[in-house]
Design a protein around this motif. Structure first.
Motif, PDB file in Angstrom:
ATOM      1  N   PHE A  14     -13.098  -1.351  -4.417  1.00  0.00           N
ATOM      2  CA  PHE A  14     -11.665  -1.620  -4.298  1.00  0.00           C
ATOM      3  C   PHE A  14     -11.214  -2.453  -5.663  1.00  0.00           C
ATOM      4  CE2 PHE A  14     -12.945  -1.431   0.201  1.00  0.00           C
ATOM      5  CZ  PHE A  14     -12.237  -0.053   0.620  1.00  0.00           C
ATOM      6  N   ILE A  15     -12.046  -2.979  -6.195  1.00  0.00           N
ATOM      7  CA  ILE A  15     -11.780  -3.915  -7.360  1.00  0.00           C
ATOM      8  C   ILE A  15     -11.146  -2.598  -8.561  1.00  0.00           C
ATOM      9  CG2 ILE A  15     -12.581  -4.912  -9.378  1.00  0.00           C
ATOM     10  CD1 ILE A  15     -13.672  -6.634  -7.615  1.00  0.00           C
ATOM     11  N   LEU A 112      -1.479  -1.081   2.596  1.00  0.00           N
ATOM     12  CA  LEU A 112      -1.521  -2.507   3.234  1.00  0.00           C
ATOM     13  C   LEU A 112      -1.927  -2.603   5.017  1.00  0.00           C
ATOM     14  CD1 LEU A 112       1.462  -3.944   1.154  1.00  0.00           C
ATOM     15  CD2 LEU A 112      -0.748  -4.460   0.910  1.00  0.00           C
ATOM     16  N   ILE A 113      -1.438  -1.643   5.168  1.00  0.00           N
ATOM     17  CA  ILE A 113      -1.538  -1.459   6.712  1.00  0.00           C
ATOM     18  C   ILE A 113      -2.968  -0.940   7.262  1.00  0.00           C
ATOM     19  CG2 ILE A 113       0.872  -1.834   7.403  1.00  0.00           C
ATOM     20  CD1 ILE A 113       0.710   1.245   7.993  1.00  0.00           C
ATOM     21  N   CYS A 114      -3.434  -0.081   6.255  1.00  0.00           N
ATOM     22  CA  CYS A 114      -4.879   0.659   6.528  1.00  0.00           C
ATOM     23  C   CYS A 114      -5.894  -0.377   6.948  1.00  0.00           C
ATOM     24  CB  CYS A 114      -5.125   1.376   5.212  1.00  0.00           C
ATOM     25  SG  CYS A 114      -6.408   2.504   5.514  1.00  0.00           S
ATOM     26  N   TYR A 248      -7.939  -4.791   0.735  1.00  0.00           N
ATOM     27  CA  TYR A 248      -6.730  -5.575   0.504  1.00  0.00           C
ATOM     28  C   TYR A 248      -6.932  -6.134  -1.130  1.00  0.00           C
ATOM     29  CZ  TYR A 248      -4.169  -6.020   4.650  1.00  0.00           C
ATOM     30  OH  TYR A 248      -3.313  -5.751   5.993  1.00  0.00           O
ATOM     31  N   THR A 249      -8.192  -6.230  -1.472  1.00  0.00           N
ATOM     32  CA  THR A 249      -8.585  -6.413  -2.658  1.00  0.00           C
ATOM     33  C   THR A 249      -7.521  -5.478  -3.796  1.00  0.00           C
ATOM     34  OG1 THR A 249     -10.857  -7.080  -2.400  1.00  0.00           O
ATOM     35  CG2 THR A 249     -10.069  -6.702  -4.732  1.00  0.00           C
ATOM     36  N   VAL A 281      -7.888 -12.514   3.590  1.00  0.00           N
ATOM     37  CA  VAL A 281      -9.208 -11.853   3.061  1.00  0.00           C
ATOM     38  C   VAL A 281     -10.172 -13.135   3.116  1.00  0.00           C
ATOM     39  CG1 VAL A 281      -9.996 -10.861   1.048  1.00  0.00           C
ATOM     40  CG2 VAL A 281      -7.796 -10.106   1.782  1.00  0.00           C
ATOM     41  N   ILE A 282      -9.903 -14.320   2.596  1.00  0.00           N
ATOM     42  CA  ILE A 282     -10.801 -15.389   2.588  1.00  0.00           C
ATOM     43  C   ILE A 282     -11.402 -15.738   3.636  1.00  0.00           C
ATOM     44  CG2 ILE A 282     -10.673 -17.683   1.700  1.00  0.00           C
ATOM     45  CD1 ILE A 282      -9.089 -17.212  -0.482  1.00  0.00           C
TER      46      ILE A 282
END
Length: 293
Positions: A14-15, A112-114, A248-249, A281-282
Protein backbone atom coordinates in the motif's frame (compact mmCIF):
# COMPACT_ATOMS: atom_id res chain seq x y z
CA UNK A 1 3.55 -8.89 19.03
CA UNK A 2 6.38 -8.39 16.58
CA UNK A 3 5.87 -7.16 13.06
CA UNK A 4 6.32 -10.16 10.74
CA UNK A 5 7.08 -10.52 7.05
CA UNK A 6 3.38 -10.80 6.12
CA UNK A 7 2.53 -7.55 7.87
CA UNK A 8 5.48 -5.82 6.19
CA UNK A 9 4.41 -7.21 2.81
CA UNK A 10 0.90 -5.76 3.17
CA UNK A 11 2.19 -2.42 4.42
CA UNK A 12 4.78 -2.24 1.62
CA UNK A 13 2.17 -2.94 -1.07
CA UNK A 14 0.00 0.00 0.00
CA UNK A 15 2.99 2.31 0.44
CA UNK A 16 3.96 1.51 -3.15
CA UNK A 17 0.40 2.11 -4.39
CA UNK A 18 0.40 5.42 -2.50
CA UNK A 19 2.98 6.78 -4.97
CA UNK A 20 1.08 5.50 -8.04
CA UNK A 21 0.01 9.02 -8.99
CA UNK A 22 3.65 9.98 -9.65
CA UNK A 23 3.73 7.57 -12.61
CA UNK A 24 0.10 8.05 -13.64
CA UNK A 25 -0.06 11.85 -13.73
CA UNK A 26 2.34 12.22 -16.70
CA UNK A 27 -0.06 10.00 -18.71
CA UNK A 28 -3.11 12.23 -18.15
CA UNK A 29 -3.33 13.03 -21.89
CA UNK A 30 -3.87 9.36 -22.79
CA UNK A 31 -7.33 7.73 -22.55
CA UNK A 32 -7.85 5.90 -19.26
CA UNK A 33 -9.06 2.76 -21.02
CA UNK A 34 -5.90 2.61 -23.12
CA UNK A 35 -3.81 2.70 -19.95
CA UNK A 36 -5.96 -0.10 -18.52
CA UNK A 37 -5.70 -2.25 -21.67
CA UNK A 38 -1.92 -1.97 -22.02
CA UNK A 39 -1.40 -2.31 -18.27
CA UNK A 40 -3.24 -5.64 -18.14
CA UNK A 41 -1.77 -7.03 -21.38
CA UNK A 42 1.83 -6.11 -20.54
CA UNK A 43 1.51 -7.41 -16.96
CA UNK A 44 0.14 -10.71 -18.29
CA UNK A 45 3.00 -11.13 -20.78
CA UNK A 46 5.67 -10.35 -18.17
CA UNK A 47 4.14 -12.72 -15.60
CA UNK A 48 3.89 -15.53 -18.14
CA UNK A 49 7.53 -15.06 -19.20
CA UNK A 50 8.75 -15.06 -15.57
CA UNK A 51 6.77 -18.18 -14.65
CA UNK A 52 7.44 -20.20 -17.81
CA UNK A 53 11.18 -19.48 -17.82
CA UNK A 54 12.19 -19.21 -14.14
CA UNK A 55 9.43 -20.95 -12.18
CA UNK A 56 8.64 -24.16 -14.08
CA UNK A 57 9.19 -26.37 -11.03
CA UNK A 58 6.75 -24.34 -8.94
CA UNK A 59 4.11 -24.53 -11.68
CA UNK A 60 4.56 -28.31 -11.97
CA UNK A 61 4.34 -28.61 -8.19
CA UNK A 62 1.07 -26.62 -8.08
CA UNK A 63 -0.37 -28.68 -10.94
CA UNK A 64 0.58 -31.88 -9.12
CA UNK A 65 -1.06 -30.64 -5.91
CA UNK A 66 -4.18 -29.73 -7.87
CA UNK A 67 -4.20 -33.14 -9.57
CA UNK A 68 -3.90 -34.98 -6.25
CA UNK A 69 -6.53 -32.86 -4.52
CA UNK A 70 -10.06 -34.02 -3.89
CA UNK A 71 -12.77 -32.87 -6.29
CA UNK A 72 -14.20 -30.26 -3.94
CA UNK A 73 -10.71 -28.87 -3.25
CA UNK A 74 -9.97 -28.66 -6.98
CA UNK A 75 -13.22 -26.80 -7.58
CA UNK A 76 -12.50 -24.42 -4.69
CA UNK A 77 -8.98 -23.63 -5.94
CA UNK A 78 -10.13 -23.07 -9.53
CA UNK A 79 -13.13 -21.02 -8.42
CA UNK A 80 -11.14 -18.77 -6.06
CA UNK A 81 -8.49 -18.09 -8.71
CA UNK A 82 -10.99 -17.39 -11.51
CA UNK A 83 -13.26 -15.37 -9.23
CA UNK A 84 -10.28 -13.30 -8.13
CA UNK A 85 -9.41 -12.53 -11.75
CA UNK A 86 -12.98 -11.42 -12.45
CA UNK A 87 -13.07 -9.21 -9.37
CA UNK A 88 -9.71 -7.66 -10.21
CA UNK A 89 -10.66 -6.58 -13.71
CA UNK A 90 -14.14 -5.51 -12.54
CA UNK A 91 -12.55 -3.31 -9.89
CA UNK A 92 -10.14 -1.70 -12.34
CA UNK A 93 -12.88 -1.14 -14.94
CA UNK A 94 -15.28 0.40 -12.40
CA UNK A 95 -12.51 2.67 -11.16
CA UNK A 96 -11.76 3.90 -14.69
CA UNK A 97 -15.51 4.36 -15.38
CA UNK A 98 -15.94 6.37 -12.19
CA UNK A 99 -12.99 8.61 -13.05
CA UNK A 100 -14.21 9.25 -16.61
CA UNK A 101 -18.00 9.32 -16.23
CA UNK A 102 -18.90 9.98 -12.60
CA UNK A 103 -16.27 11.93 -10.65
CA UNK A 104 -12.73 11.59 -9.43
CA UNK A 105 -13.98 11.98 -5.87
CA UNK A 106 -16.23 8.92 -6.20
CA UNK A 107 -13.27 6.83 -7.36
CA UNK A 108 -10.96 8.12 -4.62
CA UNK A 109 -13.63 7.75 -1.95
CA UNK A 110 -14.06 4.08 -2.91
CA UNK A 111 -10.61 3.26 -1.53
CA UNK A 112 -11.41 5.08 1.68
CA UNK A 113 -14.47 2.96 2.44
CA UNK A 114 -12.92 -0.26 1.08
CA UNK A 115 -10.93 -1.02 4.28
CA UNK A 116 -14.10 -0.71 6.36
CA UNK A 117 -16.02 -3.04 4.06
CA UNK A 118 -13.10 -5.51 3.99
CA UNK A 119 -12.92 -5.56 7.78
CA UNK A 120 -16.67 -6.04 8.23
CA UNK A 121 -16.93 -8.73 5.51
CA UNK A 122 -13.93 -10.55 6.98
CA UNK A 123 -15.70 -10.55 10.35
CA UNK A 124 -18.89 -12.10 8.95
CA UNK A 125 -17.51 -14.30 6.13
CA UNK A 126 -14.12 -15.43 7.44
CA UNK A 127 -15.10 -15.17 11.13
CA UNK A 128 -12.04 -13.06 11.87
CA UNK A 129 -12.11 -11.71 15.43
CA UNK A 130 -11.72 -8.03 16.23
CA UNK A 131 -10.80 -6.52 19.57
CA UNK A 132 -12.75 -3.66 21.12
CA UNK A 133 -9.96 -1.28 20.11
CA UNK A 134 -10.18 -2.50 16.50
CA UNK A 135 -13.94 -1.96 16.45
CA UNK A 136 -13.32 1.54 17.76
CA UNK A 137 -10.85 2.01 14.91
CA UNK A 138 -13.53 0.92 12.42
CA UNK A 139 -15.91 3.47 13.97
CA UNK A 140 -13.32 6.24 13.48
CA UNK A 141 -12.91 5.16 9.84
CA UNK A 142 -16.67 5.33 9.29
CA UNK A 143 -16.76 8.77 10.91
CA UNK A 144 -13.92 10.07 8.73
CA UNK A 145 -15.57 8.72 5.57
CA UNK A 146 -18.88 10.32 6.58
CA UNK A 147 -17.08 13.67 6.87
CA UNK A 148 -15.47 13.27 3.43
CA UNK A 149 -18.73 12.14 1.78
CA UNK A 150 -20.70 15.12 3.08
CA UNK A 151 -22.32 16.79 0.08
CA UNK A 152 -21.36 13.97 -2.30
CA UNK A 153 -23.94 11.30 -1.46
CA UNK A 154 -24.88 10.89 -5.15
CA UNK A 155 -21.42 9.38 -5.80
CA UNK A 156 -21.72 6.94 -2.91
CA UNK A 157 -23.26 4.12 -5.01
CA UNK A 158 -20.28 4.00 -7.39
CA UNK A 159 -17.85 4.24 -4.49
CA UNK A 160 -19.52 1.33 -2.71
CA UNK A 161 -19.46 -0.83 -5.85
CA UNK A 162 -15.76 -0.25 -6.41
CA UNK A 163 -14.97 -0.81 -2.75
CA UNK A 164 -16.99 -4.03 -2.47
CA UNK A 165 -15.31 -5.54 -5.55
CA UNK A 166 -11.80 -5.07 -4.12
CA UNK A 167 -12.86 -6.10 -0.61
CA UNK A 168 -14.28 -9.34 -2.01
CA UNK A 169 -11.03 -9.87 -3.93
CA UNK A 170 -8.97 -9.66 -0.74
CA UNK A 171 -11.33 -11.94 1.20
CA UNK A 172 -11.67 -14.52 -1.59
CA UNK A 173 -7.89 -14.87 -1.92
CA UNK A 174 -7.34 -15.41 1.80
CA UNK A 175 -8.10 -19.15 1.44
CA UNK A 176 -6.34 -19.65 -1.90
CA UNK A 177 -3.45 -21.93 -0.89
CA UNK A 178 -1.49 -22.18 -4.14
CA UNK A 179 1.69 -20.27 -5.02
CA UNK A 180 0.76 -16.59 -4.98
CA UNK A 181 2.79 -15.66 -8.04
CA UNK A 182 1.19 -18.45 -10.08
CA UNK A 183 -2.26 -17.40 -8.85
CA UNK A 184 -1.60 -13.79 -9.85
CA UNK A 185 -0.45 -14.90 -13.31
CA UNK A 186 -3.58 -16.97 -13.90
CA UNK A 187 -5.75 -14.07 -12.72
CA UNK A 188 -4.05 -11.65 -15.10
CA UNK A 189 -4.54 -14.13 -17.96
CA UNK A 190 -8.24 -14.26 -17.09
CA UNK A 191 -8.37 -10.44 -16.97
CA UNK A 192 -6.70 -10.24 -20.40
CA UNK A 193 -9.16 -12.72 -21.90
CA UNK A 194 -12.09 -10.72 -20.54
CA UNK A 195 -10.99 -7.33 -21.91
CA UNK A 196 -9.48 -8.58 -25.19
CA UNK A 197 -12.82 -8.49 -27.13
CA UNK A 198 -13.30 -4.84 -26.10
CA UNK A 199 -9.84 -3.70 -27.20
CA UNK A 200 -10.57 -3.23 -30.95
CA UNK A 201 -13.70 -1.17 -30.24
CA UNK A 202 -12.71 0.98 -27.26
CA UNK A 203 -8.98 1.52 -27.64
CA UNK A 204 -7.56 4.66 -29.24
CA UNK A 205 -4.66 4.99 -31.61
CA UNK A 206 -1.59 2.97 -30.70
CA UNK A 207 0.66 5.36 -28.74
CA UNK A 208 3.92 6.18 -30.49
CA UNK A 209 5.66 8.24 -27.79
CA UNK A 210 8.44 6.31 -25.94
CA UNK A 211 7.47 7.96 -22.62
CA UNK A 212 4.14 6.11 -22.70
CA UNK A 213 5.80 2.70 -22.81
CA UNK A 214 8.54 3.64 -20.32
CA UNK A 215 5.99 4.79 -17.76
CA UNK A 216 3.76 1.82 -18.55
CA UNK A 217 6.58 -0.61 -17.78
CA UNK A 218 7.12 1.20 -14.47
CA UNK A 219 3.37 1.02 -13.74
CA UNK A 220 3.18 -2.67 -14.61
CA UNK A 221 6.24 -3.79 -12.64
CA UNK A 222 6.34 -1.36 -9.71
CA UNK A 223 2.66 -0.49 -9.28
CA UNK A 224 0.90 -3.67 -10.46
CA UNK A 225 2.88 -6.92 -10.22
CA UNK A 226 4.93 -6.18 -7.09
CA UNK A 227 2.14 -4.76 -4.86
CA UNK A 228 -0.43 -7.35 -5.99
CA UNK A 229 2.01 -10.15 -5.23
CA UNK A 230 2.84 -8.61 -1.83
CA UNK A 231 -0.89 -8.34 -1.12
CA UNK A 232 -1.52 -12.00 -1.93
CA UNK A 233 1.58 -13.06 0.02
CA UNK A 234 0.46 -11.07 3.07
CA UNK A 235 -2.90 -12.87 3.11
CA UNK A 236 -1.03 -16.11 3.86
CA UNK A 237 0.00 -14.86 7.29
CA UNK A 238 -2.32 -12.09 8.52
CA UNK A 239 -6.06 -11.48 8.61
CA UNK A 240 -7.93 -9.86 5.73
CA UNK A 241 -9.17 -7.19 8.17
CA UNK A 242 -5.57 -6.17 8.96
CA UNK A 243 -4.71 -6.00 5.26
CA UNK A 244 -7.87 -3.96 4.73
CA UNK A 245 -7.07 -1.37 7.39
CA UNK A 246 -3.47 -1.08 6.19
CA UNK A 247 -5.00 -0.03 2.86
CA UNK A 248 -5.46 3.41 4.43
CA UNK A 249 -1.72 3.91 3.99
CA UNK A 250 -2.49 4.46 0.30
CA UNK A 251 -4.90 7.45 0.59
CA UNK A 252 -2.81 8.96 3.39
CA UNK A 253 0.24 9.07 1.10
CA UNK A 254 -1.96 10.40 -1.72
CA UNK A 255 -3.17 13.15 0.61
CA UNK A 256 0.40 14.14 1.54
CA UNK A 257 1.47 14.14 -2.12
CA UNK A 258 -1.56 16.24 -3.07
CA UNK A 259 -0.56 18.88 -0.51
CA UNK A 260 3.22 19.02 -0.80
CA UNK A 261 3.95 17.77 -4.34
CA UNK A 262 0.92 18.58 -6.52
CA UNK A 263 0.07 21.70 -4.46
CA UNK A 264 -3.66 20.96 -4.38
CA UNK A 265 -5.97 22.98 -2.17
CA UNK A 266 -7.40 21.31 0.94
CA UNK A 267 -10.02 22.33 3.47
CA UNK A 268 -10.38 21.93 7.20
CA UNK A 269 -12.85 19.02 6.90
CA UNK A 270 -10.33 17.02 4.85
CA UNK A 271 -7.60 17.63 7.42
CA UNK A 272 -9.90 16.42 10.23
CA UNK A 273 -11.01 13.35 8.24
CA UNK A 274 -7.50 12.25 7.27
CA UNK A 275 -6.24 12.84 10.80
CA UNK A 276 -8.98 10.52 12.06
CA UNK A 277 -7.92 7.94 9.46
CA UNK A 278 -4.30 8.11 10.65
CA UNK A 279 -5.40 7.70 14.28
CA UNK A 280 -7.67 4.78 13.36
CA UNK A 281 -4.81 2.95 11.57
CA UNK A 282 -2.59 3.32 14.64
CA UNK A 283 -5.36 2.14 16.98
CA UNK A 284 -6.25 -0.85 14.80
CA UNK A 285 -2.61 -1.97 14.75
CA UNK A 286 -1.79 -1.00 18.34
CA UNK A 287 -0.62 -4.55 19.11
CA UNK A 288 2.06 -4.14 16.42
CA UNK A 289 3.18 -0.71 17.57
CA UNK A 290 3.07 -1.31 21.32
CA UNK A 291 4.42 -4.45 22.94
CA UNK A 292 2.17 -5.92 25.60
CA UNK A 293 3.30 -7.80 28.67
Amino acid sequence: MQINKYYLAALSSFIIWGFFSLALKPLHDYPSLDILFYRVFLATVLLLIINLIFRKKIIKNDLQILKNSQTNQKFKAIFLTAFGGLLLILNWFLFIYAVNHVSLKSASFAYLICPIITTILAFFILKEKLSSWQWFSVFLCILSCAILSFGHLSDLFYSLTIAVSFALYLISQKNNKFDRFVVLTVQMVIASIIILPFFPFYSGQIPSEPIFYILLIVIVIVFTIIPLFLNLFALKGINSSTVGILMYTNPLINFVLAIFYFKEEINQMQIIAYTLILISVIIFNERFFFKKK
